[in-house]
Write an enzyme that holds these catalytic residues in place. Sequence first.
Site, mmCIF file in Angstrom:
data_model
loop_
_atom_site.group_PDB
_atom_site.id
_atom_site.type_symbol
_atom_site.label_atom_id
_atom_site.label_comp_id
_atom_site.label_asym_id
_atom_site.label_seq_id
_atom_site.Cartn_x
_atom_site.Cartn_y
_atom_site.Cartn_z
ATOM 1 N N LYS A 221 0.858 -1.192 0.000
ATOM 2 C CA LYS A 221 0.000 0.000 0.000
ATOM 3 C C LYS A 221 0.892 1.240 0.000
ATOM 4 C CE LYS A 221 -3.315 2.975 1.769
ATOM 5 N NZ LYS A 221 -3.968 2.803 3.063
ATOM 6 N N ASP A 352 -12.558 0.985 4.747
ATOM 7 C CA ASP A 352 -11.624 1.791 5.545
ATOM 8 C C ASP A 352 -11.941 1.669 7.038
ATOM 9 O OD1 ASP A 352 -9.335 3.266 5.675
ATOM 10 O OD2 ASP A 352 -10.118 5.028 4.653
HETATM 11 ZN ZN LIG Z 1 -7.426 3.362 4.629
#
Ligand SMILES: [Zn+2]
Length: 448
Positions: A221, A352
């Site tokens: 990421k 998220d």
């Molecule tokens: Zn995130």
Amino acid sequence: MDSPVQALPQRLAIGMVPPTLQLQPEPHQQTTTPKVHGIQASLLIPGRGSPIKNAILIIHEKTITWVGPTASLPPKYVSIPTIHVPILLPGLWDVHTHYFGVVSSTAGYDSLLGPAALAGARTVRDLKNTLFAGFTSVRELGGYAGEISPAVEDGSIVGPHIYSAIAPISMTAGHGDIHNLPIGTVLDACAHGLPFAVCDGVPDCIRTVRLMIRRGAKCIKVCATGGVFSLLDSPQDTQFSPEELKAMVDEAARAKRVVAAHCHGKEGILAAINAGVKTFEHGSYMDEECIKLMLEKDIIYCPTASVVEGGARNADDMPPINRKKILETAVHARHAYRLAIKNGVKIALGTDQASSTPGNYNSHGANGKEIFYAVKAGMTPLQAIEACTAISPETLGPHMAPKSGQLKEGYDADMIALSENPLENIDLLSEPDNITHVWKDGMLSKSP
Ligand SMILES: [Zn+2]
């Protein structure tokens, strides 16, 4: 030894769920589910393709070996133990989670600096809540679950399959830096287990990708723009140079990993696409130009509507700087989401989710609301389910993607059941109590 195994009924009657299977399976209990068993459903929603009425699915150990109408069941399966459920779906996927063990949805990043063991302890409940909400797999884009996952795999704790990036990789002063702390404190914490990573320049970026792989990352990421919950940057700032981004994508590819990019601003989205990322997250300022490139390069978009909508609704609880950013970004993010659906962009659902406090929009276990938002943004219920099942493994790239997310022969036996039809009311999937059964690797983890 007074183990639950001893209390297991000797025979499994067809149509009955043995009461012992309502317990969480411990490693020694893994023999409680028969090697070959079936699940009959009034309606089977396969994840991709049309639903099948009066269907049956056969599981051999961890794998689905047959799926189809009950009337066509091969004779060799007719007398195996079978239970009946009204509605059967593939186990759901959340492709954007964070298990940070933080007990607030609005705390600043510096609240992450507590003991890792404490965060890990809180994560135990969060992982169970995720699984019990019907999410049998998660892609974690930074958090402790990646390093905890061996404990899930060996049965020490209960949770979904975890495919983690370990830490979001950020440049100095970037979205994943902790701006209100001395940089030395941040770097020291990152070097001692905090699931964050700060690096600058091509050699440092390459080394950081290698460090993530060393800690068990199944994907990488990167933060390609500023963000909403960081302090000193704007979601429209472009972060990392094109050379740094490309170096991280190339290094990940050498280890057969793909890259997920956090990006809001258009310039950062384009830079991430050109660097070769597989997915981008949030994408708030995405426009037609971005969409054209995404379609060309088969890039997956993860809109994270739960944090956009939940954050905007709870903006008053945030520090003024973050409140301003969430309210501005949400307007663009809603537009981007609709535009992506209209243009046929490949979408995978991620929330998220990051809070260990139960009962708020950002809590682990509230993941199913993302499917509701997908329908609100313009998907059909079947499209939204596909975005939360069949498409999801693709976010890990061709080498890391498991055969998961579809009720199909040869796929992993991860399934969920409901008593009512989510195609008629998609919001049913938002409430964990509506998920009556969860099977992971062919074993029943949750039942009424
Ligand atoms: Zn995130």
